[in-house]
Scaffold this active site. Structure first.
Site, PDB file in Angstrom:
ATOM      1  N   LYS A  35       2.010  -4.544  -3.742  1.00 33.50           N
ATOM      2  CA  LYS A  35       1.242  -4.399  -2.272  1.00 33.50           C
ATOM      3  C   LYS A  35       2.481  -4.418  -1.137  1.00 33.50           C
ATOM      4  CE  LYS A  35       0.197  -9.498  -1.181  1.00 33.50           C
ATOM      5  NZ  LYS A  35      -0.691 -10.615  -1.725  1.00 33.50           N
ATOM      6  N   ARG A 130     -10.770 -17.546   2.807  1.00 26.23           N
ATOM      7  CA  ARG A 130     -10.580 -16.145   3.005  1.00 26.23           C
ATOM      8  C   ARG A 130     -11.486 -15.099   2.475  1.00 26.23           C
ATOM      9  NH1 ARG A 130      -4.536 -14.407   2.350  1.00 26.23           N
ATOM     10  NH2 ARG A 130      -4.681 -14.349   0.079  1.00 26.23           N
ATOM     11  N   TYR A 254      22.220 -11.698  24.154  1.00 24.05           N
ATOM     12  CA  TYR A 254      21.299 -12.107  25.608  1.00 24.05           C
ATOM     13  C   TYR A 254      21.278 -12.920  25.401  1.00 24.05           C
ATOM     14  CZ  TYR A 254      20.017  -6.643  24.911  1.00 24.05           C
ATOM     15  OH  TYR A 254      19.937  -5.081  25.213  1.00 24.05           O
ATOM     16  N   MET A 302      18.731  -5.852  18.899  1.00 28.66           N
ATOM     17  CA  MET A 302      17.650  -4.880  18.684  1.00 28.66           C
ATOM     18  C   MET A 302      18.517  -4.099  17.275  1.00 28.66           C
ATOM     19  SD  MET A 302      15.819  -2.006  20.446  1.00 28.66           S
ATOM     20  CE  MET A 302      14.746  -1.164  19.252  1.00 28.66           C
TER      21      MET A 302
HETATM   22  C1  LIG Z   1      -0.429 -10.929  -2.786  1.00 28.54           C
HETATM   23  C2  LIG Z   1      -1.305 -11.637  -3.648  1.00 28.54           C
HETATM   24  C3  LIG Z   1      -0.730 -12.316  -4.422  1.00 28.54           C
HETATM   25  C4  LIG Z   1       1.211 -12.299  -5.219  1.00 28.54           C
HETATM   26  O1  LIG Z   1       1.540 -13.181  -4.439  1.00 28.54           O
HETATM   27  P1  LIG Z   1       2.753 -14.099  -4.524  1.00 28.54           P
HETATM   28  O2  LIG Z   1       2.522 -15.081  -3.763  1.00 28.54           O
HETATM   29  O3  LIG Z   1       3.730 -13.086  -4.298  1.00 28.54           O
HETATM   30  O4  LIG Z   1       2.892 -13.883  -6.108  1.00 28.54           O
HETATM   31  C5  LIG Z   1      -1.762 -12.854  -5.872  1.00 28.54           C
HETATM   32  N1  LIG Z   1      -3.172 -12.383  -5.567  1.00 28.54           N
HETATM   33  C6  LIG Z   1      -3.699 -11.848  -4.655  1.00 28.54           C
HETATM   34  C7  LIG Z   1      -4.779 -11.797  -4.177  1.00 28.54           C
HETATM   35  C8  LIG Z   1      -2.412 -11.506  -3.531  1.00 28.54           C
HETATM   36  O5  LIG Z   1      -3.263 -10.403  -2.694  1.00 28.54           O
END
Ligand SMILES: *Cc1c(COP(=O)(O)O)cnc(C)c1O
Length: 357
Positions: A35, A130, A254, A302
């Site tokens: 992802k 969640r 800055y 930046m």
């Molecule tokens: C992002 C995600 C993972 C991977 O998590 P890591 O901590 O990066 O290994 C696994 N399962 C779900 C549902 C996720 O959203």
């Protein structure tokens, strides 16, 4: 010469890390979690580097289609399922597996006639609070899915809140999962990177490592990625583009947040928060100048940041600076900046050139 900042993606390290994670969970298959553009490493680059992965898990529907378009034949799991009827239709067409986490997604799956049945990952809430149905509802939900002609295989899925926290762990979530799903003879997926590395009893049928695949530690600097045999996949590097000689009392950048207490030489590096480097990294955050450890001074701006080169007389314009990577774990930089490696690699900006090795 172009602006010198670049991210290098070490595909051999990706392969090594995937194999390392598979060896930790030898009975399970492993989704490579890709992802968010593979945590900033490049979705297609990552998929092509792992031609033998058991499967890929992602979140963004267009990314899943891009994987199919790039020739990925393995299972692709949509970790949050689909967001509308068009995506559901597309998921069936392109054989994408989907998480189903709420009543609305279930109803959508019942209301449509899909071109082919889809494989469903029933997302159960075991305490993360969640996404997901209460784990106790699993038997009734499974019966409902089994009666749905749009549904092919069913897998049970849950996610840990604290697999990376030594004092908290997974026991309560595991107990709730087992109590809710007892008697259901279905495949199971529970483990993120932390659970894959730390809790063998969570491995089940599929593990879902993300961050560990990229050679960073889910435990931050508390347990290093190297201690698990993982190798950094991304190196973010730039160069010194200017040098300043400071006298005692001179400030840097800055807000004048850093003031020299003695004569100093600093290098100005072509890397700033618009490249993805964390603005909140304080003075003292580690950097490598020509392979030598040094530290950030003053506020990150930046497009630039400043590094102390007082004890590195050979350093000057054109000297290489590693922000994180093979010689400086991203976990260390993240810890200094009060965040986690995930946030840093995901934030590397589009303007940073990417080299794939
Ligand atoms: C992002 C995600 C993972 C991977 O998590 P890591 O901590 O990066 O290994 C696994 N399962 C779900 C549902 C996720 O959203």
């Amino acid at each position: 010469m172009p602006r010198p900042i670049a991210a290098t993606i070490h595909t051999d390290a990706l392969c090594h890390n995937y194999a390392t994670l598979k060896a930790r969970a030898p009975q399970a298959r492993a989704f490579a979690v890709v992802k968010a553009n593979a945590y900033g490493h490049g979705l297609i680059t990552t998929a092509h580097a792992l031609p033998d992965a058991d499967g890929f898990a992602t979140l963004e529907f267009p990314g899943a289609l891009a994987l199919r378009g790039a020739g990925v034949r393995q299972p692709i799991l949509l970790l949050e399922g689909v967001f509308d009827a068009d995506e559901l239709h597309g998921a069936a067409q392109h054989d994408l597996w989907l998480s189903v986490h709420d009543e609305a997604s279930l109803v959508r799956l019942e209301a449509m006639r899909l071109p082919a049945p889809v494989s469903v990952f029933l997302k159960l809430n075991t305490g993360m609070n969640r996404l997901g149905f209460p784990a106790e509802a699993a038997p009734a939900l499974v019966a409902r899915l089994q009666a749905n002609p749009n549904v092919a295989a069913i897998t049970l899925m849950a996610h840990f809140a604290c697999a990376d926290e030594a004092g908290k762990g997974i026991a309560a979530q595991m107990a709730r999962f087992h109590a809710g799903t007892a008697g259901l003879a279905l495949p199971v997926t529970l483990a993120n990177s932390a659970a894959t590395l730390a809790y063998p009893d969570t491995h089940a049928d599929w593990v879902r490592p993300g961050i560990a695949l990229y050679g960073a530690s889910p435990f931050g600097s508390a347990r290093s990625a190297a201690s698990f045999g993982l190798l950094p996949v991304m190196t973010l590097a730039s160069e010194i583009i200017a040098v300043q000689e400071l006298a005692a009392g001179d400030a840097v950048g800055y807000g004048a947040t850093f003031t020299a207490t003695q004569r100093m030489r600093i290098g100005i590096v072509a890397c700033g928060y618009a490249d993805g480097y964390p603005r909140h990294a304080p003075s003292g955050t580690p950097l490598l100048v020509d392979g030598q450890r040094s530290q950030l001074v003053g506020r990150v701006s930046m497009d630039m940041l400043a590094v102390d080169i007082s004890t590195l007389p050979a350093a000057g314009v054109g000297t290489a600076v590693e922000l994180w990577g093979q010689a400086l774990p991203v976990d260390e930089v993240a810890a200094a900046a009060g965040t986690i490696a995930y946030e840093l690699t995901c934030a590397v900006a589009a303007r940073v050139a990417v080299t794939v090795r």
